[in-house]
Design a protein around this motif. Sequence first.
Motif, PDB file in Angstrom:
ATOM      1  N   ALA A 330       0.837  -1.208   0.000  1.00 27.60           N
ATOM      2  CA  ALA A 330       0.000   0.000   0.000  1.00 27.60           C
ATOM      3  C   ALA A 330       0.868   1.253   0.000  1.00 27.60           C
ATOM      4  N   PHE A 331       1.923   1.241   0.822  1.00 28.01           N
ATOM      5  CA  PHE A 331       2.848   2.378   0.837  1.00 28.01           C
ATOM      6  C   PHE A 331       3.452   2.604  -0.539  1.00 28.01           C
ATOM      7  N   MET A 332       3.833   1.514  -1.214  1.00 27.59           N
ATOM      8  CA  MET A 332       4.448   1.632  -2.536  1.00 27.59           C
ATOM      9  C   MET A 332       3.503   2.294  -3.536  1.00 27.59           C
ATOM     10  N   HIS A 333       2.220   1.954  -3.452  1.00 22.65           N
ATOM     11  CA  HIS A 333       1.262   2.574  -4.369  1.00 22.65           C
ATOM     12  C   HIS A 333       1.200   4.085  -4.156  1.00 22.65           C
ATOM     13  N   PHE A 334       0.993   4.505  -2.921  1.00 23.53           N
ATOM     14  CA  PHE A 334       0.867   5.941  -2.659  1.00 23.53           C
ATOM     15  C   PHE A 334       2.198   6.665  -2.897  1.00 23.53           C
ATOM     16  N   PHE A 335       3.299   5.991  -2.612  1.00 18.88           N
ATOM     17  CA  PHE A 335       4.608   6.587  -2.890  1.00 18.88           C
ATOM     18  C   PHE A 335       4.778   6.816  -4.392  1.00 18.88           C
ATOM     19  N   HIS A 541      -2.444 -14.481  -3.954  1.00 21.36           N
ATOM     20  CA  HIS A 541      -3.708 -13.794  -3.677  1.00 21.36           C
ATOM     21  C   HIS A 541      -3.536 -12.280  -3.753  1.00 21.36           C
ATOM     22  N   PHE A 542      -2.454 -11.763  -3.200  1.00 19.09           N
ATOM     23  CA  PHE A 542      -2.211 -10.328  -3.281  1.00 19.09           C
ATOM     24  C   PHE A 542      -2.001  -9.883  -4.721  1.00 19.09           C
ATOM     25  N   PHE A 543      -1.354 -10.711  -5.522  1.00 18.88           N
ATOM     26  CA  PHE A 543      -1.096 -10.334  -6.916  1.00 18.88           C
ATOM     27  C   PHE A 543      -2.405 -10.142  -7.672  1.00 18.88           C
ATOM     28  N   VAL A 544      -3.308 -11.133  -7.620  1.00 14.23           N
ATOM     29  CA  VAL A 544      -4.553 -11.010  -8.383  1.00 14.23           C
ATOM     30  C   VAL A 544      -5.433  -9.900  -7.804  1.00 14.23           C
ATOM     31  N   PHE A 545      -5.371  -9.678  -6.517  1.00 10.51           N
ATOM     32  CA  PHE A 545      -6.142  -8.596  -5.894  1.00 10.51           C
ATOM     33  C   PHE A 545      -5.685  -7.235  -6.399  1.00 10.51           C
ATOM     34  N   TYR A 546      -4.359  -6.989  -6.400  1.00 10.16           N
ATOM     35  CA  TYR A 546      -3.857  -5.681  -6.803  1.00 10.16           C
ATOM     36  C   TYR A 546      -4.161  -5.376  -8.249  1.00 10.16           C
ATOM     37  N   TYR A 547      -4.063  -6.368  -9.118  1.00  2.72           N
ATOM     38  CA  TYR A 547      -4.358  -6.096 -10.525  1.00  2.72           C
ATOM     39  C   TYR A 547      -5.855  -5.954 -10.773  1.00  2.72           C
ATOM     40  N   GLY A 548      -6.683  -6.552  -9.940  1.00  2.00           N
ATOM     41  CA  GLY A 548      -8.111  -6.296 -10.045  1.00  2.00           C
ATOM     42  C   GLY A 548      -8.459  -4.870  -9.677  1.00  2.00           C
ATOM     43  N   ALA A 587       1.265  -0.880 -10.601  1.00  2.00           N
ATOM     44  CA  ALA A 587       1.439  -1.942 -11.582  1.00  2.00           C
ATOM     45  C   ALA A 587       2.751  -2.689 -11.371  1.00  2.00           C
ATOM     46  N   LEU A 588       3.776  -1.986 -10.879  1.00  2.00           N
ATOM     47  CA  LEU A 588       5.059  -2.630 -10.607  1.00  2.00           C
ATOM     48  C   LEU A 588       5.043  -3.426  -9.303  1.00  2.00           C
ATOM     49  N   VAL A 589       4.301  -2.927  -8.315  1.00  2.00           N
ATOM     50  CA  VAL A 589       4.354  -3.498  -6.966  1.00  2.00           C
ATOM     51  C   VAL A 589       4.050  -4.993  -6.936  1.00  2.00           C
ATOM     52  N   PRO A 590       2.991  -5.484  -7.616  1.00  2.00           N
ATOM     53  CA  PRO A 590       2.732  -6.928  -7.535  1.00  2.00           C
ATOM     54  C   PRO A 590       3.887  -7.775  -8.062  1.00  2.00           C
ATOM     55  N   PHE A 591       4.549  -7.311  -9.127  1.00  2.00           N
ATOM     56  CA  PHE A 591       5.702  -8.053  -9.631  1.00  2.00           C
ATOM     57  C   PHE A 591       6.826  -8.041  -8.603  1.00  2.00           C
ATOM     58  N   MET A 592       6.952  -6.914  -7.897  1.00  2.00           N
ATOM     59  CA  MET A 592       8.002  -6.816  -6.885  1.00  2.00           C
ATOM     60  C   MET A 592       7.822  -7.870  -5.806  1.00  2.00           C
ATOM     61  N   PHE A 593       6.598  -7.973  -5.258  1.00  2.00           N
ATOM     62  CA  PHE A 593       6.478  -8.883  -4.125  1.00  2.00           C
ATOM     63  C   PHE A 593       6.348 -10.347  -4.545  1.00  2.00           C
ATOM     64  N   THR A 616      14.691  -1.242  -1.101  1.00  2.00           N
ATOM     65  CA  THR A 616      15.510  -0.213  -1.757  1.00  2.00           C
ATOM     66  C   THR A 616      15.366  -0.286  -3.267  1.00  2.00           C
ATOM     67  N   GLY A 617      15.426  -1.505  -3.811  1.00  2.00           N
ATOM     68  CA  GLY A 617      15.255  -1.661  -5.254  1.00  2.00           C
ATOM     69  C   GLY A 617      13.890  -1.196  -5.722  1.00  2.00           C
ATOM     70  N   ALA A 618      12.854  -1.485  -4.922  1.00  2.00           N
ATOM     71  CA  ALA A 618      11.506  -1.069  -5.282  1.00  2.00           C
ATOM     72  C   ALA A 618      11.371   0.451  -5.291  1.00  2.00           C
ATOM     73  N   ILE A 619      11.920   1.094  -4.275  1.00  2.00           N
ATOM     74  CA  ILE A 619      11.852   2.562  -4.198  1.00  2.00           C
ATOM     75  C   ILE A 619      12.559   3.195  -5.392  1.00  2.00           C
ATOM     76  N   LEU A 620      13.780   2.740  -5.665  1.00  2.00           N
ATOM     77  CA  LEU A 620      14.542   3.293  -6.789  1.00  2.00           C
ATOM     78  C   LEU A 620      13.849   2.992  -8.117  1.00  2.00           C
TER      79      LEU A 620
END
Length: 686
Positions: A330-335, A541-548, A587-593, A616-620
Amino acid sequence: MTDGNRTLSQAELAAIEEEFDPEARFRTVTRPVAILAGVILFALAIYHYYTAGFGLPRATTHRGVHMGVSLFLIFLSFAVVSSARHKTTGFVILGLPVLDWLLAIAALVSALYVPWIYDQLAFRIGNPLPLDVAMGTILLVTLLEAVRRSMGWPLPVIALLFIGYAYFGQSMPGIFVHPGADWSGIVNHLYLSSQGVYGTALGVIATYVFHFVLFGVMAQRIGLGQLFIDLATALTGRYSGGPAKVSVVSSALLGSISGSSIANTVTTGALTIPTMIKIGFQRHFAAAVEAASSTGGQITPPVMGAVAFLMVEYLGIPLRTILIAAIVPAFMHFFGVLVQVHLEAKRLGIRGLTKEELPNAVKVLREGWLSVLPLLLLVYMLMSGRTPFLAAFWAITACIAVYAVQRIMASGVSQGAREFVVGITEGFISGAKSSLAVTAAAALVGVVIGVVTLTGIGFKIAFMLTSLAQGWAESLHASLSFLPFELITMPSLALLFTLMMTAVVCILMGCGIPTTANYIIMVAVAAPVLAMMNVEPIVAHFFVFYYGVLADVTPPVAMAAYAASGIAGANAFKAGNTAFRLSMGKALVPFMFVFSPSLLLVTADFTWGAFALSFTGAILGIVALSAAITNWLLRPLLLIERIVLPIAALLLIAPELVSSSIGAALFGAVVLRQWLAGRGTPQAAA
């Protein structure tokens, strides 16, 4: 509040929400019907409030009562077609067509039939009586019509296609062929068993979600939503592009108590969109910022719409585990949205709000601290291991107590008591009304899940997609064999292609149906695909949820963006495209986790070292991609930098050390060039 030129009234804002949110399209009814519906809605809310605190009845009874009453109310509250909400034709009783009364009664009776014969179900499942088949048929027909009225055609069409697949299984091509089932067998599985309409999806709505929807409504009534907006304005409004940052932060805070993208968009957008336009943002961009931010409400703990509670049931893990896992994504999305907003403001030279335009944070907290207490109580009880419905019971009780204090302090004991009774009654009715459509949708999704378990189609789709992904991965891996090092391994490539196909399916499904329904269907159809790739269940489960969720800002059916464009007076399609761009972080976050499960904090192989590296990689990666999209980092980008940065972003979030190191080096080179260009050094010219 203005749309940039004039004031938008509360009625106009409600009309915008109604236009883009089918669940809010209640029709105009006569006073007797309004009183009847109001009494039933209030009784439904009281029933759930009581059972949350003092114990639930038998599961099938609880689900049947909740569904039956909700379907009855839907036929009273929604017209046959949306355009007929304010007019009635034909033979009517108390202002409603006779057909609607018949459908309402039929839905109620057929929904209560299964709880009524519950003691005999053990002898009826597998060998249904003609009456069982008739009642099941009535429920399926009325359920399809109820969802069509309250949410539109997409979900009923999907359910009908699945029913058709179950019935005509012998005529299906290739791997999709199956023995098929006659109508009696289909009704038996979908109606009498716990694998269909009365399954997990309806149970979660009736047991958990209703209470949290009611809590969200009551929290808004005691002023918690306005407190969040004022606090976000006080803390972030002064910085470059201030109102846009207020939109992001306030949507994140409001999302903690509300899981509706469109409701969040209208609530915060009425305040933030006009101010964004006023200080220089284009109308479509202002609408896009609000839409992209508001969709984050569905992924923000502790409420997260209905999905958090569904995950509890499907995964069999405590709710607090789900909530902890949702924090970083969630933080990654708003960031991601915040970074793009900041870079856009810097690129355009847009100011923040002046001191005179800002509320005082200390004053905001001093005046509104009381309204925060129910939320703090809710979080405490959830994190301490209490059951979700008991936590919701005490949080709602706290809202009632706070509201009583607020009314008495504002209007005195006598007048305050009257205002309190009216406010609580309206809040309970509004909360129950907000749950009607999602209840019908969850019950109908049970039909889809039932067909999946009856036919085994989920595993067939999983086999087909993984085989296709494996073939693509082998081809690409062979084409990269000329490199002196392995940029990405074969298993990672196969997983990447599988994720890409799954993401596309999730977005397409989400374009026509609500997030909760989309999640349930994708868990049945797509989660087995990821399981075959050895992805942990919670990660899948988180992956399909976020893309929905992403579908709410993905044209051509980007409802949150279209609602925001109505407030901004902007081109809806342009706002949708921009909102999708702003959501690229999500859109990137689900691939990250998936590639770095440590980001969810609760996976089996979690270590703080792996988390630090992945985080760190996700933020950059988000910063690099945002800069490329915005065409600004420290200053305007060169063409080569706009090409390099997306590549760097993808490499930064990749799981291999070599690829991540190359991505970091590319990103660092761009930052260095930009910094040197600002200093005007000879190296910059070179």
